[in-house]
Design an enzyme around this catalytic site. Structure first.
Site, PDB file in Angstrom:
ATOM      1  N   ARG A  91      -9.436  19.284  37.317  1.00 43.86           N
ATOM      2  CA  ARG A  91     -10.807  18.746  37.349  1.00 43.86           C
ATOM      3  C   ARG A  91     -10.820  17.422  38.099  1.00 43.86           C
ATOM      4  O   ARG A  91     -11.721  17.124  38.869  1.00 43.86           O
ATOM      5  CB  ARG A  91     -11.357  18.585  35.921  1.00 43.86           C
ATOM      6  CG  ARG A  91     -12.616  17.730  35.874  1.00 43.86           C
ATOM      7  CD  ARG A  91     -13.422  17.872  34.593  1.00 43.86           C
ATOM      8  NE  ARG A  91     -12.633  17.886  33.380  1.00 43.86           N
ATOM      9  CZ  ARG A  91     -12.021  16.824  32.829  1.00 43.86           C
ATOM     10  NH1 ARG A  91     -12.092  15.634  33.404  1.00 43.86           N
ATOM     11  NH2 ARG A  91     -11.325  16.949  31.728  1.00 43.86           N
TER      12      ARG A  91
ATOM     13  N   TYR B 112     -36.592  20.448  49.334  1.00 51.66           N
ATOM     14  CA  TYR B 112     -36.215  21.618  48.544  1.00 51.66           C
ATOM     15  C   TYR B 112     -36.789  21.471  47.125  1.00 51.66           C
ATOM     16  O   TYR B 112     -36.685  20.393  46.513  1.00 51.66           O
ATOM     17  CB  TYR B 112     -34.686  21.751  48.510  1.00 51.66           C
ATOM     18  CG  TYR B 112     -34.226  22.831  47.577  1.00 51.66           C
ATOM     19  CD1 TYR B 112     -34.708  24.134  47.706  1.00 51.66           C
ATOM     20  CD2 TYR B 112     -33.340  22.559  46.550  1.00 51.66           C
ATOM     21  CE1 TYR B 112     -34.311  25.129  46.837  1.00 51.66           C
ATOM     22  CE2 TYR B 112     -32.928  23.556  45.677  1.00 51.66           C
ATOM     23  CZ  TYR B 112     -33.428  24.835  45.821  1.00 51.66           C
ATOM     24  OH  TYR B 112     -33.043  25.822  44.949  1.00 51.66           O
TER      25      TYR B 112
ATOM     26  N   ASP C 223     -30.176  14.508  52.973  1.00 54.83           N
ATOM     27  CA  ASP C 223     -29.724  15.872  52.750  1.00 54.83           C
ATOM     28  C   ASP C 223     -29.568  16.511  54.130  1.00 54.83           C
ATOM     29  O   ASP C 223     -30.552  16.775  54.822  1.00 54.83           O
ATOM     30  CB  ASP C 223     -30.756  16.612  51.883  1.00 54.83           C
ATOM     31  CG  ASP C 223     -30.294  18.006  51.486  1.00 54.83           C
ATOM     32  OD1 ASP C 223     -29.577  18.646  52.279  1.00 54.83           O
ATOM     33  OD2 ASP C 223     -30.673  18.460  50.388  1.00 54.83           O
TER      34      ASP C 223
ATOM     35  N   LYS D 142     -24.885  26.823  52.167  1.00 57.78           N
ATOM     36  CA  LYS D 142     -25.651  27.264  53.339  1.00 57.78           C
ATOM     37  C   LYS D 142     -24.741  27.348  54.570  1.00 57.78           C
ATOM     38  O   LYS D 142     -23.804  28.138  54.586  1.00 57.78           O
ATOM     39  CB  LYS D 142     -26.839  26.329  53.515  1.00 57.78           C
ATOM     40  CG  LYS D 142     -27.627  26.093  52.228  1.00 57.78           C
ATOM     41  CD  LYS D 142     -28.231  27.362  51.699  1.00 57.78           C
ATOM     42  CE  LYS D 142     -28.999  27.287  50.396  1.00 57.78           C
ATOM     43  NZ  LYS D 142     -28.795  26.250  49.435  1.00 57.78           N
TER      44      LYS D 142
HETATM   45  O1  P1T Z   1     -28.446  25.899  45.844  1.00 57.41           O
HETATM   46  P1  P1T Z   1     -27.564  24.684  45.832  1.00 57.41           P
HETATM   47  O2  P1T Z   1     -26.244  24.875  46.484  1.00 57.41           O
HETATM   48  O3  P1T Z   1     -27.447  24.083  44.462  1.00 57.41           O
HETATM   49  O4  P1T Z   1     -28.286  23.591  46.785  1.00 57.41           O
HETATM   50  C1  P1T Z   1     -29.543  23.040  46.530  1.00 57.41           C
HETATM   51  C2  P1T Z   1     -30.206  22.638  47.827  1.00 57.41           C
HETATM   52  C3  P1T Z   1     -30.143  21.314  48.221  1.00 57.41           C
HETATM   53  N1  P1T Z   1     -30.693  20.894  49.375  1.00 57.41           N
HETATM   54  C4  P1T Z   1     -31.334  21.757  50.200  1.00 57.41           C
HETATM   55  C5  P1T Z   1     -31.941  21.255  51.469  1.00 57.41           C
HETATM   56  C6  P1T Z   1     -31.414  23.103  49.870  1.00 57.41           C
HETATM   57  O5  P1T Z   1     -32.047  23.933  50.723  1.00 57.41           O
HETATM   58  C7  P1T Z   1     -30.842  23.560  48.644  1.00 57.41           C
HETATM   59  C8  P1T Z   1     -30.924  24.993  48.228  1.00 57.41           C
HETATM   60  N2  P1T Z   1     -31.915  25.716  48.889  1.00 57.41           N
HETATM   61  C9  P1T Z   1     -32.198  27.040  48.747  1.00 57.41           C
HETATM   62  C10 P1T Z   1     -31.560  27.843  47.878  1.00 57.41           C
HETATM   63  C11 P1T Z   1     -33.267  27.563  49.624  1.00 57.41           C
HETATM   64  O6  P1T Z   1     -33.385  28.786  49.800  1.00 57.41           O
HETATM   65  O7  P1T Z   1     -34.004  26.724  50.172  1.00 57.41           O
END
Ligand code: P1T
Length: 382
Positions: A53, A105, A177, A202
């Site tokens: 961890r 988001y 971000d 992503k």
């Molecule tokens: O889904 P996660 O890995 O927890 O990430 C969150 C997140 C943070 N910042 C941005 C710009 C994002 O697009 C996302 C997650 N977004 C999607 C799942 C979506 O389809 O827009």
């Protein structure tokens, strides 16, 4: 990074930084270290790792890799993008204030407004592409300004250096971000941002098979705080997930070139389509953020949004009838995805200042053959 790595181009760093041959075996790919614990010669005498961890060799490789791509001194991998964001908002105290872009988001809004808003963190939404809107939202207690560029889902381009200046004028940190742009197209730390956050689910992963998050920073004090929180709260990715990300990152540059090329074609196709009222893509010369994007990005990305002339009903019909574009949340992987943000990824911002037009559809343009993508849109919009 070492001096030699600093001089390398992006693709060389993506393949090699953090991903050197294994010192003991010579393995050319980073091993997946599943061990949860590491032997000590005497209490506290270990070879750099104690407990997984706290730190793990596969995760350490990923942290070096993405930090190297962002030009950052320090990188921290998390179990999801939201876990990374939670580690950052969790640095705040009751009474602190956050400014959040009014297009972001939905999960980021939910975390700041609904989770931390309940615990005494104040927040305001602002149009970060408008200096007056940002200035009006900033307060002496503002500690963090959160921005996306291009934004999710409206693909608004925000001037990172200008927002950094404004945030710093009240002593706040700028969090960018960088999920949509990726480090291949944009390096916010070089434009005076303090913190870069990613949903590595992503483009970094790129194959829709791993959920992850990442934070990159330069500041030593902040890095110490984040290392503490990463270990203390424990929202760390598994070694296998770290391996999948390392594998994806090696091809980030070539994938992004193809995503960008296909997205330009999709955007110009939609721009000429009578069923489409507005196309949102920073690569179009009449996009309001085109000039800023040209300056701060090296390409315009793989995401395209558009508002359909027929509104909500047309949006539902279109996203339900594509065959190559799959109707699904998420983005940034090799396969093309399509969705309606108001009912899917951004449902949590309904009735908030971030609410999204139900006639909006969002396309994550993949790396397929462009003629097949255009033919698919043609039949879906007919
Ligand atoms: O889904 P996660 O890995 O927890 O990430 C969150 C997140 C943070 N910042 C941005 C710009 C994002 O697009 C996302 C997650 N977004 C999607 C799942 C979506 O389809 O827009």
């Amino acid at each position: 990074m070492s001096g030699r790595e600093d001089a390398w181009g992006f693709e060389t760093r993506a393949v090699h930084v953090g991903q050197e041959p294994d010192e003991t075996t010579g393995a050319i790919t980073v091993p997946i270290h599943l061990a949860t614990t590491f032997v000590q010669a005497a209490p506290g005498q270990h070879r750099g790792y104690e407990y997984s961890r706290t730190s793990n060799p596969t995760r350490a490789a990923l942290e070096r890799s993405v930090a190297g791509l962002e030009g950052a001194r320090h990188g921290f991998a998390f179990a999801s993008g939201m876990a990374a964001e939670d580690a950052l908002v969790g640095l705040l105290r009751s009474g602190d204030h956050v400014v959040l872009g009014d297009d972001a988001y939905g999960g980021t809004f939910r975390l700041i407004a609904r989770v931390y808003g309940e615990r005494g963190i104040e927040w305001s939404a602002a149009d970060l592409a408008d200096a007056d809107s940002l200035a009006a939202a900033l307060r002496p207690e503002t500690r963090q300004v959160w921005m996306e560029t291009p934004t999710n889902p409206m693909l608004t381009v925000v001037d990172i250096a200008a927002v950094a200046d404004a945030a710093h004028s009240v002593g706040a940190r700028l969090v960018v971000d960088n999920t949509f742009a990726t480090p291949y197209l944009q390096n916010p730390l070089g434009l005076d941002a303090d913190i870069v956050v990613h949903s590595s689910t992503k483009y970094l992963g790129g194959h829709s098979d791993v959920v992850g998050g990442f934070i990159a920073v330069d500041d030593e004090g902040l890095a110490e705080q984040l290392a503490f929180v990463q270990n203390a709260a424990g929202a760390v990715p598994s070694p296998f997930d770290c391996y999948l990300l390392l594998r994806g990152i090696k091809t980030l540059g070539v994938r992004m070139d193809r995503h960008c090329g296909n997205a330009v074609e999709v955007a110009s196709y939609l721009n000429d389509h009578p069923a489409v009222a507005t196309v949102l893509y920073p690569g179009l010369v009449d996009h309001p953020g085109h000039q800023i994007a040209t300056r701060q990005m090296s390409g315009f990305g793989g995401m395209v949004s558009c508002i359909l002339a027929g509104g909500e009903a047309a949006a539902v019909a279109a996203v339900s009838s594509t065959r190559v574009f799959q109707l699904a949340e998420s983005l940034g992987a090799v396969e093309s995805l399509i969705e309606q943000p108001s009912t899917m990824t951004h449902l949590s911002v309904a009735d908030s200042p971030l609410a999204v037009d139900p006639g909006l559809i969002r396309l994550s343009v993949g790396i397929e053959t462009i003629d097949d993508l255009l033919a698919d849109l043609d039949q879906a919009l007919a």
